[in-house]
Design a protein around this motif. Structure first.
Motif, short mmCIF file in Angstrom:
data_model
loop_
_atom_site.label_atom_id
_atom_site.label_comp_id
_atom_site.label_asym_id
_atom_site.label_seq_id
_atom_site.Cartn_x
_atom_site.Cartn_y
_atom_site.Cartn_z
N TYR A 9 3.47 9.28 -9.47
CA TYR A 9 3.31 9.99 -8.19
C TYR A 9 2.26 9.30 -7.33
O TYR A 9 2.48 9.03 -6.14
CB TYR A 9 2.93 11.44 -8.45
CG TYR A 9 2.62 12.21 -7.19
CD1 TYR A 9 3.63 12.56 -6.30
CD2 TYR A 9 1.32 12.59 -6.89
CE1 TYR A 9 3.35 13.26 -5.14
CE2 TYR A 9 1.02 13.30 -5.73
CZ TYR A 9 2.04 13.63 -4.86
OH TYR A 9 1.75 14.32 -3.71
N ASN A 10 1.11 8.99 -7.91
CA ASN A 10 0.04 8.32 -7.16
C ASN A 10 0.47 6.92 -6.72
O ASN A 10 0.14 6.49 -5.62
CB ASN A 10 -1.24 8.27 -7.98
CG ASN A 10 -1.92 9.61 -8.05
OD1 ASN A 10 -1.91 10.37 -7.08
ND2 ASN A 10 -2.49 9.94 -9.20
N ASP A 11 1.21 6.22 -7.58
CA ASP A 11 1.71 4.90 -7.20
C ASP A 11 2.68 5.00 -6.02
O ASP A 11 2.67 4.13 -5.13
CB ASP A 11 2.42 4.23 -8.38
CG ASP A 11 1.44 3.79 -9.47
OD1 ASP A 11 0.21 3.78 -9.22
OD2 ASP A 11 1.92 3.46 -10.57
N SER A 12 3.50 6.05 -5.99
CA SER A 12 4.43 6.20 -4.87
C SER A 12 3.69 6.51 -3.58
O SER A 12 4.07 6.04 -2.51
CB SER A 12 5.48 7.28 -5.17
OG SER A 12 4.91 8.57 -5.15
N LEU A 13 2.60 7.29 -3.66
CA LEU A 13 1.80 7.56 -2.46
C LEU A 13 1.15 6.28 -1.94
O LEU A 13 1.12 6.04 -0.72
CB LEU A 13 0.73 8.62 -2.76
CG LEU A 13 1.23 10.03 -3.08
CD1 LEU A 13 0.05 10.94 -3.40
CD2 LEU A 13 2.06 10.58 -1.93
N THR A 14 0.64 5.48 -2.84
CA THR A 14 0.02 4.21 -2.46
C THR A 14 1.05 3.28 -1.83
O THR A 14 0.78 2.65 -0.80
CB THR A 14 -0.60 3.53 -3.70
OG1 THR A 14 -1.59 4.40 -4.25
CG2 THR A 14 -1.24 2.19 -3.34
N ALA A 15 2.24 3.23 -2.42
CA ALA A 15 3.30 2.37 -1.88
C ALA A 15 3.73 2.85 -0.49
O ALA A 15 4.00 2.03 0.40
CB ALA A 15 4.49 2.35 -2.83
N GLU A 16 3.77 4.16 -0.28
CA GLU A 16 4.14 4.68 1.03
C GLU A 16 3.07 4.31 2.07
O GLU A 16 3.39 3.96 3.21
CB GLU A 16 4.31 6.19 0.99
CG GLU A 16 4.78 6.75 2.31
CD GLU A 16 5.03 8.25 2.29
OE1 GLU A 16 5.78 8.71 3.17
OE2 GLU A 16 4.49 8.94 1.41
N GLN A 17 1.80 4.36 1.68
CA GLN A 17 0.74 3.96 2.60
C GLN A 17 0.86 2.48 2.96
O GLN A 17 0.59 2.08 4.09
CB GLN A 17 -0.63 4.24 1.97
CG GLN A 17 -0.97 5.70 1.90
CD GLN A 17 -2.27 5.95 1.17
OE1 GLN A 17 -2.79 5.09 0.47
NE2 GLN A 17 -2.82 7.14 1.34
N ARG A 18 1.27 1.68 1.99
CA ARG A 18 1.46 0.25 2.26
C ARG A 18 2.59 0.04 3.27
O ARG A 18 2.49 -0.83 4.13
CB ARG A 18 1.75 -0.50 0.95
CG ARG A 18 1.85 -1.98 1.13
CD ARG A 18 1.92 -2.73 -0.18
NE ARG A 18 2.32 -4.09 0.08
CZ ARG A 18 3.21 -4.76 -0.62
NH1 ARG A 18 3.77 -4.20 -1.67
NH2 ARG A 18 3.51 -5.99 -0.31
N VAL A 19 3.66 0.84 3.17
CA VAL A 19 4.75 0.76 4.14
C VAL A 19 4.22 1.12 5.53
O VAL A 19 4.52 0.44 6.52
CB VAL A 19 5.94 1.66 3.75
CG1 VAL A 19 6.95 1.78 4.89
CG2 VAL A 19 6.62 1.14 2.50
#
Length: 109
Positions: A9-19
Protein backbone atom coordinates in the motif's frame (compact mmCIF):
# COMPACT_ATOMS: atom_id res chain seq x y z
CA UNK A 1 0.65 -11.14 5.62
CA UNK A 2 -0.53 -7.83 7.03
CA UNK A 3 2.98 -6.43 6.70
CA UNK A 4 3.02 -7.24 2.97
CA UNK A 5 -0.30 -5.44 2.49
CA UNK A 6 0.92 -2.30 4.28
CA UNK A 7 4.24 -2.35 2.45
CA UNK A 8 2.48 -2.72 -0.91
CA UNK A 9 0.00 0.00 0.00
CA UNK A 10 2.75 2.46 0.94
CA UNK A 11 4.71 1.55 -2.19
CA UNK A 12 1.64 2.28 -4.32
CA UNK A 13 1.23 5.69 -2.65
CA UNK A 14 4.88 6.49 -3.32
CA UNK A 15 4.56 5.38 -6.94
CA UNK A 16 1.47 7.56 -7.39
CA UNK A 17 3.38 10.57 -6.03
CA UNK A 18 6.14 9.85 -8.53
CA UNK A 19 3.54 9.91 -11.34
CA UNK A 20 2.29 13.28 -10.07
CA UNK A 21 5.84 14.64 -10.03
CA UNK A 22 6.53 13.30 -13.51
CA UNK A 23 3.37 14.91 -14.89
CA UNK A 24 4.56 18.26 -13.53
CA UNK A 25 8.00 17.66 -14.97
CA UNK A 26 6.50 17.02 -18.43
CA UNK A 27 4.33 20.14 -18.24
CA UNK A 28 7.30 22.26 -17.18
CA UNK A 29 9.59 20.83 -19.88
CA UNK A 30 6.97 21.47 -22.57
CA UNK A 31 6.44 25.04 -21.37
CA UNK A 32 10.18 25.66 -21.46
CA UNK A 33 10.40 24.09 -24.91
CA UNK A 34 7.70 26.42 -26.22
CA UNK A 35 9.44 29.46 -24.71
CA UNK A 36 12.81 28.49 -26.17
CA UNK A 37 11.18 27.80 -29.55
CA UNK A 38 9.78 31.34 -29.54
CA UNK A 39 13.16 32.72 -28.45
CA UNK A 40 14.90 30.92 -31.33
CA UNK A 41 12.32 32.22 -33.82
CA UNK A 42 12.93 35.79 -32.65
CA UNK A 43 16.71 35.38 -32.54
CA UNK A 44 17.06 35.70 -28.77
CA UNK A 45 18.77 32.34 -28.27
CA UNK A 46 20.58 29.71 -30.30
CA UNK A 47 19.69 26.34 -31.73
CA UNK A 48 21.74 24.55 -29.08
CA UNK A 49 19.35 25.75 -26.36
CA UNK A 50 16.45 24.65 -28.54
CA UNK A 51 17.91 21.15 -28.96
CA UNK A 52 18.58 20.91 -25.23
CA UNK A 53 15.00 21.87 -24.38
CA UNK A 54 13.73 19.22 -26.81
CA UNK A 55 15.94 16.68 -25.10
CA UNK A 56 14.52 17.74 -21.73
CA UNK A 57 10.98 17.10 -23.01
CA UNK A 58 12.03 13.61 -24.14
CA UNK A 59 13.61 12.92 -20.74
CA UNK A 60 10.47 14.11 -18.97
CA UNK A 61 8.29 11.87 -21.15
CA UNK A 62 10.58 8.94 -20.37
CA UNK A 63 10.37 9.66 -16.64
CA UNK A 64 6.58 9.75 -16.85
CA UNK A 65 6.44 6.44 -18.71
CA UNK A 66 8.72 4.85 -16.13
CA UNK A 67 6.68 6.27 -13.26
CA UNK A 68 3.42 4.95 -14.74
CA UNK A 69 4.99 1.52 -15.23
CA UNK A 70 6.20 1.48 -11.61
CA UNK A 71 2.76 2.61 -10.44
CA UNK A 72 1.09 -0.20 -12.37
CA UNK A 73 3.50 -2.71 -10.86
CA UNK A 74 2.87 -1.34 -7.36
CA UNK A 75 -0.89 -1.68 -7.86
CA UNK A 76 -0.49 -5.25 -9.08
CA UNK A 77 1.62 -6.10 -6.02
CA UNK A 78 -0.98 -4.49 -3.77
CA UNK A 79 -3.73 -6.52 -5.43
CA UNK A 80 -1.69 -9.68 -4.97
CA UNK A 81 -1.02 -8.82 -1.31
CA UNK A 82 -4.71 -8.43 -0.51
CA UNK A 83 -5.61 -11.57 -2.44
CA UNK A 84 -7.24 -10.25 -5.58
CA UNK A 85 -6.13 -10.62 -9.17
CA UNK A 86 -7.34 -7.32 -10.60
CA UNK A 87 -5.79 -4.07 -9.44
CA UNK A 88 -8.07 -1.06 -9.67
CA UNK A 89 -5.90 1.96 -10.46
CA UNK A 90 -7.21 5.24 -9.16
CA UNK A 91 -5.94 6.87 -12.32
CA UNK A 92 -3.58 6.22 -15.19
CA UNK A 93 -2.85 8.98 -17.68
CA UNK A 94 -5.05 8.23 -20.69
CA UNK A 95 -2.75 9.91 -23.18
CA UNK A 96 -0.13 7.19 -22.64
CA UNK A 97 -2.25 4.62 -24.49
CA UNK A 98 -3.44 1.17 -23.53
CA UNK A 99 -1.18 -1.26 -21.62
CA UNK A 100 1.29 -2.89 -23.98
CA UNK A 101 0.68 -0.28 -26.68
CA UNK A 102 3.53 2.01 -27.57
CA UNK A 103 2.33 5.51 -28.27
CA UNK A 104 4.92 7.87 -29.72
CA UNK A 105 4.51 11.59 -29.52
CA UNK A 106 6.46 13.84 -31.86
CA UNK A 107 7.68 17.26 -30.91
CA UNK A 108 6.44 20.06 -33.13
CA UNK A 109 9.16 22.30 -34.49
Amino acid sequence: TTRDVWTSYNDSLTAEQRVNFAEGYVASAKETFDAVKTAVETGLTNVTDFAESGSNVANADSELASAVADYSTALALLAFSVGTTTPAPSRVPEDLGKPGELKLRALSF
